[in-house]
Design an enzyme around this catalytic site. Structure first.
Site, PDB file in Angstrom:
ATOM      1  N   LYS A 199      -2.015  -6.743   9.199  1.00 23.04           N
ATOM      2  CA  LYS A 199      -2.644  -7.860   8.487  1.00 23.04           C
ATOM      3  C   LYS A 199      -1.823  -9.136   8.634  1.00 23.04           C
ATOM      4  O   LYS A 199      -2.348 -10.194   8.956  1.00 23.04           O
ATOM      5  CB  LYS A 199      -2.834  -7.520   7.011  1.00 23.04           C
ATOM      6  CG  LYS A 199      -3.501  -8.637   6.226  1.00 23.04           C
ATOM      7  CD  LYS A 199      -3.588  -8.327   4.737  1.00 23.04           C
ATOM      8  CE  LYS A 199      -4.828  -7.592   4.392  1.00 23.04           C
ATOM      9  NZ  LYS A 199      -5.075  -7.534   2.933  1.00 23.04           N
ATOM     10  N   GLU A 251       7.670  -2.206  11.123  1.00 24.46           N
ATOM     11  CA  GLU A 251       7.496  -1.030  11.970  1.00 24.46           C
ATOM     12  C   GLU A 251       6.503  -1.302  13.108  1.00 24.46           C
ATOM     13  O   GLU A 251       6.747  -0.944  14.262  1.00 24.46           O
ATOM     14  CB  GLU A 251       7.008   0.156  11.124  1.00 24.46           C
ATOM     15  CG  GLU A 251       7.972   0.580  10.031  1.00 24.46           C
ATOM     16  CD  GLU A 251       7.686  -0.098   8.693  1.00 24.46           C
ATOM     17  OE1 GLU A 251       8.064   0.471   7.656  1.00 24.46           O
ATOM     18  OE2 GLU A 251       7.081  -1.198   8.693  1.00 24.46           O
ATOM     19  N   GLY A 301      -5.151  -2.724   2.695  1.00 26.09           N
ATOM     20  CA  GLY A 301      -4.867  -1.913   3.879  1.00 26.09           C
ATOM     21  C   GLY A 301      -5.467  -0.528   3.835  1.00 26.09           C
ATOM     22  O   GLY A 301      -6.063  -0.055   4.802  1.00 26.09           O
ATOM     23  N   ARG A 302      -5.359   0.158   2.685  1.00 29.72           N
ATOM     24  CA  ARG A 302      -5.842   1.540   2.615  1.00 29.72           C
ATOM     25  C   ARG A 302      -7.348   1.616   2.438  1.00 29.72           C
ATOM     26  O   ARG A 302      -7.907   2.707   2.385  1.00 29.72           O
ATOM     27  CB  ARG A 302      -5.118   2.286   1.503  1.00 29.72           C
ATOM     28  CG  ARG A 302      -5.209   1.661   0.133  1.00 29.72           C
ATOM     29  CD  ARG A 302      -4.213   2.295  -0.832  1.00 29.72           C
ATOM     30  NE  ARG A 302      -4.109   1.597  -2.093  1.00 29.72           N
ATOM     31  CZ  ARG A 302      -3.358   0.520  -2.293  1.00 29.72           C
ATOM     32  NH1 ARG A 302      -2.675  -0.009  -1.292  1.00 29.72           N
ATOM     33  NH2 ARG A 302      -3.299  -0.055  -3.488  1.00 29.72           N
ATOM     34  N   GLU A 304      -0.773   5.506  -3.572  1.00 26.29           N
ATOM     35  CA  GLU A 304      -0.422   4.088  -3.459  1.00 26.29           C
ATOM     36  C   GLU A 304      -1.296   3.247  -4.381  1.00 26.29           C
ATOM     37  O   GLU A 304      -0.868   2.205  -4.883  1.00 26.29           O
ATOM     38  CB  GLU A 304      -0.552   3.606  -2.013  1.00 26.29           C
ATOM     39  CG  GLU A 304       0.110   2.267  -1.762  1.00 26.29           C
ATOM     40  CD  GLU A 304       0.267   1.933  -0.292  1.00 26.29           C
ATOM     41  OE1 GLU A 304       1.373   2.124   0.253  1.00 26.29           O
ATOM     42  OE2 GLU A 304      -0.722   1.476   0.318  1.00 26.29           O
ATOM     43  N   HIS A 339      -1.963  31.037   4.525  1.00 30.12           N
ATOM     44  CA  HIS A 339      -0.794  31.792   4.991  1.00 30.12           C
ATOM     45  C   HIS A 339       0.495  31.028   4.747  1.00 30.12           C
ATOM     46  O   HIS A 339       1.518  31.323   5.379  1.00 30.12           O
ATOM     47  CB  HIS A 339      -0.967  32.139   6.477  1.00 30.12           C
ATOM     48  CG  HIS A 339      -2.117  33.066   6.721  1.00 30.12           C
ATOM     49  ND1 HIS A 339      -1.974  34.435   6.722  1.00 30.12           N
ATOM     50  CD2 HIS A 339      -3.447  32.822   6.925  1.00 30.12           C
ATOM     51  CE1 HIS A 339      -3.166  34.998   6.942  1.00 30.12           C
ATOM     52  NE2 HIS A 339      -4.063  34.040   7.065  1.00 30.12           N
ATOM     53  N   LYS A 380      11.995  -2.360   1.409  1.00 32.62           N
ATOM     54  CA  LYS A 380      11.915  -3.271   2.554  1.00 32.62           C
ATOM     55  C   LYS A 380      12.965  -4.370   2.454  1.00 32.62           C
ATOM     56  O   LYS A 380      13.581  -4.756   3.452  1.00 32.62           O
ATOM     57  CB  LYS A 380      10.516  -3.876   2.637  1.00 32.62           C
ATOM     58  CG  LYS A 380       9.446  -2.892   3.054  1.00 32.62           C
ATOM     59  CD  LYS A 380       8.114  -3.595   3.221  1.00 32.62           C
ATOM     60  CE  LYS A 380       7.048  -2.628   3.704  1.00 32.62           C
ATOM     61  NZ  LYS A 380       5.758  -3.285   3.962  1.00 32.62           N
TER      62      LYS A 380
END
Length: 554
Positions: A206, A212, A266-267, A352, A383, A498
C-alpha cells in the site's frame, strides 16, 4: 470500566451460562430430536450446522439480545454509509465497495467510490488477460511462464489462500509463486529454477515502503538485472500501491501500477487490485465470480434477521465461548486440501482485527477479545493435534468445512474424507464413556466429548462459494468487534517492533559492542556481530537501497 460487562444482556448470559455449562451436548441432543432443524441455516449452496454447540433456544435468544444491545444493525449501516468507523486512523472501511454489484452509490466524503472501483477492475482485466494470453511479454519477447507476488500480511495471505484454493480454475500455462518473508530463503526458494526472461513480479505494498516487501523487490530486481538490461524492469515488474510515485521511481511503468485506497485495509484487500495475482491465475471472469459470491454474502449480512444471519450467528457463538466459557483458542479445520491456507488467512483476519486491549473510546477492556485461531487441513490434523482436543484438558470450539463435490476424480478418496469430516464432529461432540469402550484399558480409551463445533458444508469449492465463505468470516469478525466495542480496522500493535527494528538495523553495521538495549537484547545483538565479524551482512549502501522501516500497512 467498559459498560459491556455491567450491561443487562451480559449479566443475563453470565447467569444462563452457570446453568447450561453443566449440561452435556449428548443431553441436549437427546432432549431435542429436531435440534439440527432448529440450529442450522442455509445460504445458497452453503449449509451452516451449528447444532453441535453448547446452546439452547434461550442461549440464542440472549445472544441476539446482546447483539441488539450493541446496536449491531446500526453498525452495519455505518460501515455501508462510508462513515469513518476506523476511528483511530480517521478512515472508512469499505472493502464491501470492492464487490458491490447492487448499482447503488457508495460514498466517502460525498464522493462516489464506484467509478474508481470499476476503473481498477477494468485495468486488472486488461492486464491479466494480456499476461494470460501472452500478449504482454517480457523484455526478450517471450511469454511469461511464472508470476511472483511480493507482499506481506494481507498483500500475501489473501492472494496466496485464494490462488491455492482455486487451483482447479488456474491457467495451465502460468505458475504462481508467493514471497512474503524477509528471510532470503523465501525469495531464493521461489526463484529457484525460474527464467528471468519469462518471470513477472508483482510488488504489492500500500505505501510502497513496507520493509520486507521492498527488500524482496530490490533483490528480485537485482536477480533480474543479473541477466537482463536495466530497461527490462519496465517489462517484468508491476505494482499495486497507493503510492504510485514510489513505484515509478522503482522503475515500474505508470500503466503497470494498480490503484489502492486508504479505505481498504490490508487484510480486507484481496477483492481489490491486491488480488491481481488471483486474476492472472484464474482469469478475470472467475475473479468476478469470487466478488459476486462475496457480494451475495454481504447482502445476506445486511438484510437477514439476526437470528437467521450466518455471520451474526458465528460471531455470537465466538463471543459465547470466548467470554463465558473462557475458550482461548478456536480451531479451523477444512476437510479440503485446497483450503489448507485458510487457517493462516483467518489468523490474520481475526487476531489482527480484534486482538485489542482497549475499546474504541480508549478504555481498557476487562474481558477477553480475539481467540487464538489455528488449524490444519483434515485428515492431517487428525494425526497430530486431534488427540489433545479429544482427550486433553483444553476446551476447543471448532469450525469444520468441507465440499460435497470434489475437484478431482478420485471418488473413493472424497468419500473417505467426508466420512472423517462427519465422524470427527460427532465423536468430539458425544465422546465415549468407559462403559462404551471396547476392550481395555477402558479409562485410557474413554474421553468426555462435549467439544462444540460448527459444520460448514458447501456443494463445491468454486470461485463464487469461496467468495461467500471469505465474506462470511469477515462479517463474523466485524460482529465480534461490535460486541467488544473495539476497532477491527487498525493494527497499532505491530508498530513498536518495526520502530525497534529500524534502530537495531543501523546498529548491526556499527563497529563495537551494542549497549543501548536491555541486557538480553544487547547480548543477542553482540553475539550475532561476533559470530559474523568475518562475513558481516551487506550494508544498506551495498544492497543498493536505504534503510527504511516505516508504515503499518501492507
Amino acid at each position: 470500566m467498559p459498560a459491556l460487562t455491567r450491561s443487562p444482556a451480559w449479566k443475563a448470559l453470565k447467569a444462563h451460562h452457570k446453568t447450561l455449562a453443566k449440561r452435556h451436548l449428548r443431553e441436549l441432543f437427546a432432549a431435542d430430536p429436531r435440534r439440527f432443524d432448529q440450529f442450522s441455516l442455509q445460504f445458497n449452496d452453503i449449509l451452516l450446522d451449528y447444532s453441535k454447540n453448547r446452546i439452547n433456544k434461550e442461549t440464542l435468544r440472549l445472544l441476539i439480545a446482546l447483539a441488539k444491545q450493541a446496536e449491531l444493525k446500526r453498525w452495519i449501516k455505518k460501515i455501508l454509509s462510508g462513515e469513518k468507523i476506523n476511528n483511530t486512523e480517521n478512515r472508512a472501511a469499505l472493502h464491501m465497495a470492492l464487490r458491490n454489484r447492487s448499482g447503488r452509490d457508495i460514498q466517502v466524503d460525498g464522493r462516489d467510490l464506484m467509478p474508481q472501483v470499476e476503473k481498477s477492475l477494468e485495468h486488472m482485466r486488461r492486464f491479466s488477460d494480456a499476461v494470460r494470453s501472452g500478449t504482454t511479454r517480457g523484455h526478450t519477447h517471450k511469454a511469461f511462464t511464472d508470476v511472483v507476488n511480493l507482499g506481506i500480511g494481507g498483500s500475501h495471505l489473501g492472494p496466496l489462500m485464494v490462488t491455492k484454493a482455486l487451483k482447479p480454475y488456474a491457467s495451465p500455462h502460468l505458475r504462481l509463486h508467493f514471497v512474503s518473508n524477509v528471510d532470503g530463503s523465501d525469495l531464493a526458494d521461489a526463484l529457484r529454477g525460474l527464467n528471468p526472461e519469462t518471470t513477472l513480479f508483482l510488488v504489492v505494498s500500500k505505501t510502497f515502503t513496507t520493509a520486507e516487501t521492498l527488500a524482496n523487490a530490490r533483490s528480485a530486481r537485482k536477480w533480474l538485472l543479473d541477466k537482463l538490461p536495466e530497461e527490462a524492469v519496465t517489462k517484468h515488474f508491476a505494482a499495486v500501491s497507493a503510492n504510485p510515485d514510489a513505484a515509478k521511481e522503482f522503475g515500474i511503468l505508470a500503466n503497470h501500477v494498480f490503484e489502492f485506497w486508504d479505505w481498504v485495509g490490508g487484510r480486507y484487500s484481496l477483492w481489490s487490485a491486491v488480488g491481481l495475482s488471483i486474476a492472472i491465475s484464474i482469469g478475470m471472469d472467475n475473479f468476478s465470480e469470487l466478488l459476486g459470491g462475496a457480494y451475495q454474502m454481504d447482502e445476506h449480512f445486511i438484510d437477514a434477521p439476526l437470528e437467521k444471519n450466518m455471520p451474526v450467528i458465528l460471531g455470537l457463538l465466538s463471543i459465547w465461548y470466548t467470554n463465558f466459557f473462557g475458550a482461548e483458542t478456536h480451531a479451523v479445520l477444512p476437510y479440503d486440501q485446497l483450503l489448507r491456507y485458510l487457517p493462516a488467512y483467518l489468523q490474520q483476519l481475526e487476531m489482527e482485527s480484534n486482538g485489542k486491549r482497549v475499546t474504541r473510546d480508549g478504555e481498557a477492556v476487562n474481558y477477553a477479545t480475539a481467540p487464538i485461531i489455528w488449524g490444519e487441513a483434515g485428515t492431517n490434523g487428525q494425526h497430530s493435534f486431534y488427540q489433545l482436543i479429544a482427550q486433553g484438558t483444553r476446551f476447543v470450539p471448532m469450525d469444520f468445512l468441507a465440499a460435497c463435490e470434489a475437484q478431482h476424480t478420485f471418488a473413493e478418496h472424497h468419500a473417505l474424507l467426508l466420512a472423517n469430516f462427519f465422524a470427527q464432529s460427532e465423536g468430539l461432540m458425544q465422546g465415549q464413556t468407559e462403559s462404551e469402550v471396547d476392550g481395555e484399558p477402558a479409562r485410557h480409551k474413554a474421553f468426555p466429548g462435549n467439544q462444540p463445533s460448527n459444520s460448514i458444508l458447501f456443494r463445491k469449492l468454486d470461485p463464487k462459494t469461496l467468495g461467500a465463505l471469505i465474506a462470511l468470516y469477515e462479517h463474523k469478525v466485524f460482529v465480534e468487534s461490535v460486541i467488544w466495542n473495539v476497532n477491527p480496522f487498525d493494527q497499532w500493535g505491530v508498530e513498536l517492533g518495526k520502530t525497534l527494528a529500524k534502530k537495531i538495523l543501523r546498529e548491526l553495521f556499527m563497529s563495537g559492542k551494542t549497549d543501548s538495549h536491555d541486557s538480553s537484547t544487547n547480548g543477542l545483538i553482540n553475539y550475532f556481530k561476533e559470530a559474523t565479524k568475518s562475513s558481516p551482512p551487506p550494508s544498506p549502501r551495498e544492497r543498493g537501497g536505504k534503510v527504511r522501516v516505516r508504515g503499518n500497512k501492507q
